[in-house]
Write an enzyme that holds these catalytic residues in place. Structure first.
Site, PDB file in Angstrom:
ATOM      1  N   GLU A   1       9.581  -4.224  10.168  1.00 46.80           N
ATOM      2  CA  GLU A   1      10.069  -2.957   9.621  1.00 46.80           C
ATOM      3  C   GLU A   1      10.662  -2.120  10.759  1.00 46.80           C
ATOM      4  OE1 GLU A   1       7.344  -0.909   7.035  1.00 46.80           O
ATOM      5  OE2 GLU A   1       8.657   0.847   6.875  1.00 46.80           O
TER       6      GLU A   1
ATOM      7  N   ASP B   1      -0.982  -6.214  -0.003  1.00 52.33           N
ATOM      8  CA  ASP B   1      -1.343  -5.583   1.278  1.00 52.33           C
ATOM      9  C   ASP B   1      -2.852  -5.423   1.416  1.00 52.33           C
ATOM     10  OD1 ASP B   1       0.978  -5.155   2.702  1.00 52.33           O
ATOM     11  OD2 ASP B   1       1.341  -3.154   1.860  1.00 52.33           O
TER      12      ASP B   1
ATOM     13  N   GLU C   1      -1.159  -5.414   8.982  1.00 53.61           N
ATOM     14  CA  GLU C   1      -0.260  -4.758   9.945  1.00 53.61           C
ATOM     15  C   GLU C   1      -0.738  -4.922  11.384  1.00 53.61           C
ATOM     16  OE1 GLU C   1       0.567  -0.674   8.953  1.00 53.61           O
ATOM     17  OE2 GLU C   1       1.239  -1.186   6.929  1.00 53.61           O
TER      18      GLU C   1
ATOM     19  N   LYS D   1      -1.082  -9.461   3.280  1.00 53.77           N
ATOM     20  CA  LYS D   1      -0.294  -8.941   4.415  1.00 53.77           C
ATOM     21  C   LYS D   1      -1.140  -7.929   5.178  1.00 53.77           C
ATOM     22  CE  LYS D   1       3.451  -6.065   3.793  1.00 53.77           C
ATOM     23  NZ  LYS D   1       3.051  -4.809   4.458  1.00 53.77           N
TER      24      LYS D   1
ATOM     25  N   ASP E   1       0.841  -1.204   0.000  1.00 51.89           N
ATOM     26  CA  ASP E   1       0.000   0.000   0.000  1.00 51.89           C
ATOM     27  C   ASP E   1       0.878   1.258   0.000  1.00 51.89           C
ATOM     28  OD1 ASP E   1       0.836  -0.194   2.624  1.00 51.89           O
ATOM     29  OD2 ASP E   1      -1.167  -0.077   3.514  1.00 51.89           O
ATOM     30  N   SER E   2       2.209   1.042  -0.027  1.00 50.81           N
ATOM     31  CA  SER E   2       3.129   2.155  -0.300  1.00 50.81           C
ATOM     32  C   SER E   2       2.827   2.772  -1.660  1.00 50.81           C
ATOM     33  CB  SER E   2       4.586   1.672  -0.258  1.00 50.81           C
ATOM     34  OG  SER E   2       4.775   0.553  -1.101  1.00 50.81           O
TER      35      SER E   2
HETATM   36  O1  KIV Z   1       3.600  -1.102   1.561  1.00 49.46           O
HETATM   37  C1  KIV Z   1       4.777  -1.453   1.532  1.00 49.46           C
HETATM   38  O2  KIV Z   1       5.542  -1.158   0.601  1.00 49.46           O
HETATM   39  C2  KIV Z   1       5.284  -2.232   2.647  1.00 49.46           C
HETATM   40  C3  KIV Z   1       6.775  -2.376   2.755  1.00 49.46           C
HETATM   41  C4  KIV Z   1       7.319  -1.175   3.417  1.00 49.46           C
HETATM   42  C5  KIV Z   1       7.164  -3.609   3.450  1.00 49.46           C
HETATM   43  O3  KIV Z   1       4.551  -2.693   3.454  1.00 49.46           O
END
Ligand code: KIV
Length: 268
Positions: free
Chosen positions: A185, A87, A118, A116, A48-49
């Site tokens: 992280e 994510d 968090e 994934k 989600d970056s």
């Molecule tokens: O969203 C993302 O790019 C991430 C990485 C920082 C691991 O979760």
């Protein structure tokens, strides 16, 4: 000649058990997916970056499930061998386990092999619910960008005794709940290495030292495309290379050889 086989969850678990390093990068589209795949990246993360990197936002919080589904679909079209992780964005798994399942299923239908999410603590029951129903889950601990405000900013996590003990406890709870992978992280290298050594599942690190089972970076950071100051744990792999593919291959080589990251330079 050995024909390259698709990367699977058992293969990743085997790599972790053997101490063979796993190379992962974020990826958001089919063109890069194909290039990263050809360059030997084991796992692609539709992070989600993309909220920061592609959408130019200040945080990941506004990224929608539809955004993630769209980019996961694009990435999967470019992949032959890599394992694809997507994510779950902010506000797509928090309200209930059922909501988390629906969001995870949408990402799997778009082509993700794993989702994934968090956080530790409250997420364990969600992880159990999703993984018991057949979707592998990676749990992101340490610095969690979706909750940057409540963490008080971009801070290393698990530095003091209480924080380290909490991370160990939460990691075990998540593994017991069925997590198939952990991701740390911005965690002290010694702590991440200690947890990885005892973990039955692979542990991927970003700013967590060389002792994890593998590494991930944000693609645009390691290609030095991201404007402005980069976090300490980022290395520019583009310098000295004449193509993007060569830069990616350099990253894979360094991760596998354990020459990236260097704890004293990129670690905490
Ligand atoms: O969203 C993302 O790019 C991430 C990485 C920082 C691991 O979760």
């Amino acid at each position: 000649m050995d024909e390259r086989k698709a990367t699977t969850l058992p293969r990743l678990a085997q790599m972790h058990a053997r101490g063979e390093k796993i190379a992962m990068l974020t990826c958001y589209d089919a063109a890069f997916a194909s290039l990263l795949d050809e360059a030997g990246v084991d796992m692609l993360l539709i992070g989600d970056s993309l909220g920061n990197v592609l959408q130019g936002r200040g945080s990941t919080a506004p990224v929608s499930l539809d955004d993630m589904v769209y980019h996961t679909t694009c990435v999967r079209r470019g992949v032959k061998w890599a394992f694809v992780v997507a994510d779950l964005p902010f506000d797509s798994y928090h309200a209930s386990r059922e909501e988390a399942w629906k969001s995870s299923a949408a990402l799997v239908k778009a082509g993700a092999h794993m989702v994934k999410l968090e956080g530790g603590g409250w997420t364990a029951e969600t992880v159990r619910f999703i993984s018991e129903r057949g979707i592998p889950v990676c749990c992101h601990l340490g610095f969690t960008p979706q909750t940057v405000t409540s963490l008080g900013g971009f801070r290393v996590q698990g530095r003091d005794e209480a924080g380290a003990a909490r991370m160990k406890r939460e990691s075990q709870e998540l593994i017991d709940a069925g997590a198939a992978m952990l991701l740390y992280e911005m965690v002290p290298a010694a702590l991440a290495a200690e947890i990885t050594a005892a973990s039955p599942v692979p542990v991927i690190g970003i700013g967590a030292g060389v002792g994890t089972s593998g590494q991930v970076l944000v693609l645009h950071d390691m290609l030095n495309i991201t404007p402005g100051k980069k976090p300490r744990f980022v290395k520019d792999f583009m310098t000295g290379k004449d193509s993007v593919k060569a830069a990616i291959q350099g990253y894979v080589t360094e991760v596998k050889a354990r020459t990236f990251p260097v704890d004293a330079v990129h670690g905490f």
